[in-house]
Scaffold this active site. Structure first.
Site, PDB file in Angstrom:
ATOM      1  N   ALA A   1       0.848  -1.198   0.018  1.00  0.00           N
ATOM      2  CA  ALA A   1      -0.021   0.069   0.113  1.00  0.00           C
ATOM      3  C   ALA A   1       1.015   1.212  -0.071  1.00  0.00           C
ATOM      4  CB  ALA A   1      -0.963  -0.195   1.249  1.00  0.00           C
ATOM      5  N   GLY A   2       1.865   1.016  -0.500  1.00  0.00           N
ATOM      6  CA  GLY A   2       2.802   2.367  -0.719  1.00  0.00           C
ATOM      7  C   GLY A   2       2.557   3.197  -1.924  1.00  0.00           C
ATOM      8  N   ASN A   3       3.505   3.932  -2.618  1.00  0.00           N
ATOM      9  CA  ASN A   3       3.289   4.740  -3.733  1.00  0.00           C
ATOM     10  C   ASN A   3       2.609   4.258  -5.048  1.00  0.00           C
ATOM     11  OD1 ASN A   3       4.014   7.070  -2.400  1.00  0.00           O
ATOM     12  ND2 ASN A   3       6.241   6.997  -3.273  1.00  0.00           N
TER      13      ASN A   3
ATOM     14  N   ARG B   1      13.805   2.089  -5.509  1.00  0.00           N
ATOM     15  CA  ARG B   1      15.243   2.570  -5.610  1.00  0.00           C
ATOM     16  C   ARG B   1      15.119   3.900  -5.207  1.00  0.00           C
ATOM     17  NH1 ARG B   1      17.016   2.907 -11.948  1.00  0.00           N
ATOM     18  NH2 ARG B   1      14.630   2.966 -12.887  1.00  0.00           N
TER      19      ARG B   1
ATOM     20  N   ASN C   1      10.263  -4.637  -8.449  1.00  0.00           N
ATOM     21  CA  ASN C   1      11.408  -4.704  -9.257  1.00  0.00           C
ATOM     22  C   ASN C   1      12.631  -5.557  -8.442  1.00  0.00           C
ATOM     23  OD1 ASN C   1      11.701  -3.056 -11.903  1.00  0.00           O
ATOM     24  ND2 ASN C   1      10.867  -1.403 -10.675  1.00  0.00           N
TER      25      ASN C   1
ATOM     26  N   ARG D   1       6.237   5.810 -21.476  1.00  0.00           N
ATOM     27  CA  ARG D   1       7.060   7.020 -21.482  1.00  0.00           C
ATOM     28  C   ARG D   1       7.463   7.287 -22.804  1.00  0.00           C
ATOM     29  NH1 ARG D   1       9.884   4.408 -15.988  1.00  0.00           N
ATOM     30  NH2 ARG D   1       8.629   5.533 -14.894  1.00  0.00           N
TER      31      ARG D   1
ATOM     32  N   HIS E   1      13.084  -4.850 -18.129  1.00  0.00           N
ATOM     33  CA  HIS E   1      12.708  -3.581 -17.764  1.00  0.00           C
ATOM     34  C   HIS E   1      14.173  -2.910 -17.088  1.00  0.00           C
ATOM     35  CE1 HIS E   1      10.318  -0.309 -16.214  1.00  0.00           C
ATOM     36  NE2 HIS E   1      10.241  -0.727 -15.069  1.00  0.00           N
TER      37      HIS E   1
HETATM   38  N1  APR Z   1       3.901  -7.639   2.457  1.00  0.00           N
HETATM   39  C1  APR Z   1       3.232  -6.395   1.820  1.00  0.00           C
HETATM   40  N2  APR Z   1       3.735  -5.298   1.780  1.00  0.00           N
HETATM   41  C2  APR Z   1       5.078  -5.201   1.918  1.00  0.00           C
HETATM   42  C3  APR Z   1       5.831  -6.275   2.316  1.00  0.00           C
HETATM   43  C4  APR Z   1       5.110  -7.434   2.548  1.00  0.00           C
HETATM   44  N3  APR Z   1       6.028  -8.535   2.887  1.00  0.00           N
HETATM   45  N4  APR Z   1       7.006  -5.911   2.390  1.00  0.00           N
HETATM   46  C5  APR Z   1       7.132  -4.455   1.935  1.00  0.00           C
HETATM   47  N5  APR Z   1       5.707  -4.012   1.995  1.00  0.00           N
HETATM   48  C6  APR Z   1       5.141  -2.856   1.612  1.00  0.00           C
HETATM   49  C7  APR Z   1       6.093  -1.684   2.274  1.00  0.00           C
HETATM   50  O1  APR Z   1       5.609  -1.530   3.591  1.00  0.00           O
HETATM   51  C8  APR Z   1       5.555  -0.304   1.514  1.00  0.00           C
HETATM   52  O2  APR Z   1       4.266   0.125   1.972  1.00  0.00           O
HETATM   53  O3  APR Z   1       5.522  -2.450   0.095  1.00  0.00           O
HETATM   54  C9  APR Z   1       5.354  -1.063   0.012  1.00  0.00           C
HETATM   55  C10 APR Z   1       6.201  -0.357  -0.800  1.00  0.00           C
HETATM   56  O4  APR Z   1       5.906   0.938  -1.180  1.00  0.00           O
HETATM   57  P1  APR Z   1       7.003   2.055  -1.376  1.00  0.00           P
HETATM   58  O5  APR Z   1       8.058   1.959  -0.566  1.00  0.00           O
HETATM   59  O6  APR Z   1       6.111   3.380  -1.602  1.00  0.00           O
HETATM   60  O7  APR Z   1       7.477   1.586  -2.845  1.00  0.00           O
HETATM   61  P2  APR Z   1       6.748   1.925  -4.519  1.00  0.00           P
HETATM   62  O8  APR Z   1       7.319   3.264  -4.903  1.00  0.00           O
HETATM   63  O9  APR Z   1       5.257   1.774  -4.143  1.00  0.00           O
HETATM   64  O10 APR Z   1       7.373   0.895  -5.013  1.00  0.00           O
HETATM   65  C11 APR Z   1       7.248  -0.569  -4.889  1.00  0.00           C
HETATM   66  O11 APR Z   1       7.201  -1.090  -7.433  1.00  0.00           O
HETATM   67  O12 APR Z   1       7.994   0.029  -8.880  1.00  0.00           O
HETATM   68  C12 APR Z   1       8.275  -1.007  -8.062  1.00  0.00           C
HETATM   69  O13 APR Z   1      10.534  -0.584  -8.053  1.00  0.00           O
HETATM   70  C13 APR Z   1       9.546  -0.422  -7.268  1.00  0.00           C
HETATM   71  O14 APR Z   1      10.015  -2.366  -6.305  1.00  0.00           O
HETATM   72  C14 APR Z   1       9.151  -1.217  -6.159  1.00  0.00           C
HETATM   73  C15 APR Z   1       7.831  -1.491  -5.954  1.00  0.00           C
END
Ligand code: APR
Length: 317
Positions: free
Chosen positions: A12-14, A84, A122, A153, A177
């Site tokens: 539930a990140g970005n 990253r 990724n 893009r 990618h």
């Molecule tokens: N189970 C569920 N969620 C998890 C786990 C897990 N085991 N481990 C990490 N997370 C959650 C984190 O808590 C965080 O909220 O994954 C989320 C990742 O969110 P961001 O840090 O905002 O990263 P984001 O920009 O969403 O990118 C996520 O997508 O585009 C790719 O390279 C990017 O690998 C990255 C992924």
């Protein structure tokens, strides 16, 4: 949950939250968001539900830290993992994200044994291969989102250079990618006209290079993370093609078994996406130069796959 198709977004990140938002706003899916951080998916889901009366959608959005609520999802989008930062390549994420993607996929497969998985974490191609292995699913039900983003893009840069609508631009990208991805200008068009007829060669080359470095360009500006608006749009478009059975042809990371002269490796190629997931891999004839570039890109993916010891068979490079 109601009778709508159910889409789970892991992370539930970005990227995950933006994907959930885009899906909820369509008003024809119910959405479950899963994260390990307590309160984060619940809070974002509540916020999204409260947005419904204003935006005019009735999609149910649920946030949770466990997998029970994900049961019997139709599609699961995996975005969990670290993103990253400036100076990092996608490949630098491999060890951390491999552990996360493996564990998450096992839980997803347990609760939704018939779902279709779209991987976004990724390094994309290797993580998709890992999810395929960890799920035990047939190859048509595990795919990676990268080509839709890379070609978006590419399309944006073409539209900008020619001052035309993005709606009239079609762009074609092959391969993994990463920096070695292969934008194909001769199959990239504006209203059917190849861009090689509309732009000088140097401009085409510059656009291809900018496309290949598109992710890094955003990371360098954001500094604290990586792109998420366009990745979320791209993942949601793949969900639509699958669950609305649109059968769109989208560049998708899929397991190649001889197509394009590559075997046992997930690499991005044009695929038909419908209710059965990947319904067809479209194979086109490449020039010697394009073929060499694709093989180079596949070799880069293969190196990563070897890091996590997932090589299925010799890829014949
Ligand atoms: N189970 C569920 N969620 C998890 C786990 C897990 N085991 N481990 C990490 N997370 C959650 C984190 O808590 C965080 O909220 O994954 C989320 C990742 O969110 P961001 O840090 O905002 O990263 P984001 O920009 O969403 O990118 C996520 O997508 O585009 C790719 O390279 C990017 O690998 C990255 C992924």
């Amino acid at each position: 949950m109601g009778a709508r198709k159910k889409v789970t977004v892991i992370g539930a990140g970005n990227v995950g939250a933006t994907t959930a938002q885009r899906l909820a706003e369509r008003d024809f899916y119910d959405v479950v968001m899963v994260d390990i951080i307590e309160g984060l998916p619940q809070g974002k889901a509540l916020d999204l539900r409260e947005s419904g009366p204003v935006e005019g959608y009735d999609s149910l959005v649920i946030g949770t830290n466990s997998y029970e609520e994900t049961a019997n999802s139709d599609v699961v989008v995996i975005t969990s993992g670290i993103a990253r930062k400036p100076g990092m390549s996608r490949d630098d994420l491999i060890n951390t994200n491999a552990g996360i993607v493996r564990q998450v996929t096992e839980s997803v497969a347990k609760y939704s044994p018939n779902c279709i998985i779209i991987v976004v974490s990724n390094p994309l191609d290797a993580m998709t291969q890992l999810a395929w292995k960890a799920s035990g699913f047939p190859k048509n039900r595990v795919m990676g989102m990268a080509g839709v983003l890379d070609s978006a893009r590419f399309k944006h840069f073409i539209a900008e250079a020619l001052d035309v609508s993005v709606e009239d631009v079609n762009a074609f990208v092959l391969g993994g990618h990463g920096d070695t991805m292969v934008p194909l200008p001769r199959y990239s068009t504006v209203a059917g006209i190849p861009i090689t007829e509309l732009l000088p060669e140097e401009k085409v080359k510059a656009i291809c290079e900018r496309t290949a470095n598109g992710g890094a360009e955003v990371v360098a500006l954001l500094k604290t993370g990586s792109a998420y608006y366009a990745p979320a749009s791209s993942a949601a478009a793949m969900v639509d093609s699958i669950l609305l059975d649109k059968k769109r042809i989208m560049p998708t990371a899929t397991l190649l078994e001889g197509e394009y002269g590559i075997s046992g490796l997930f690499v991005g190629v044009p695929c038909k996406l419908g209710i059965n997931g990947i319904e067809q891999i479209i194979e086109i004839t490449l020039t010697a130069e394009e073929d060499a570039a694709l093989k180079k890109s596949a070799a880069a993916v293969n190196e990563l796959v070897e890091v996590i010891r997932l090589k299925v068979t010799d890829i014949g490079l």
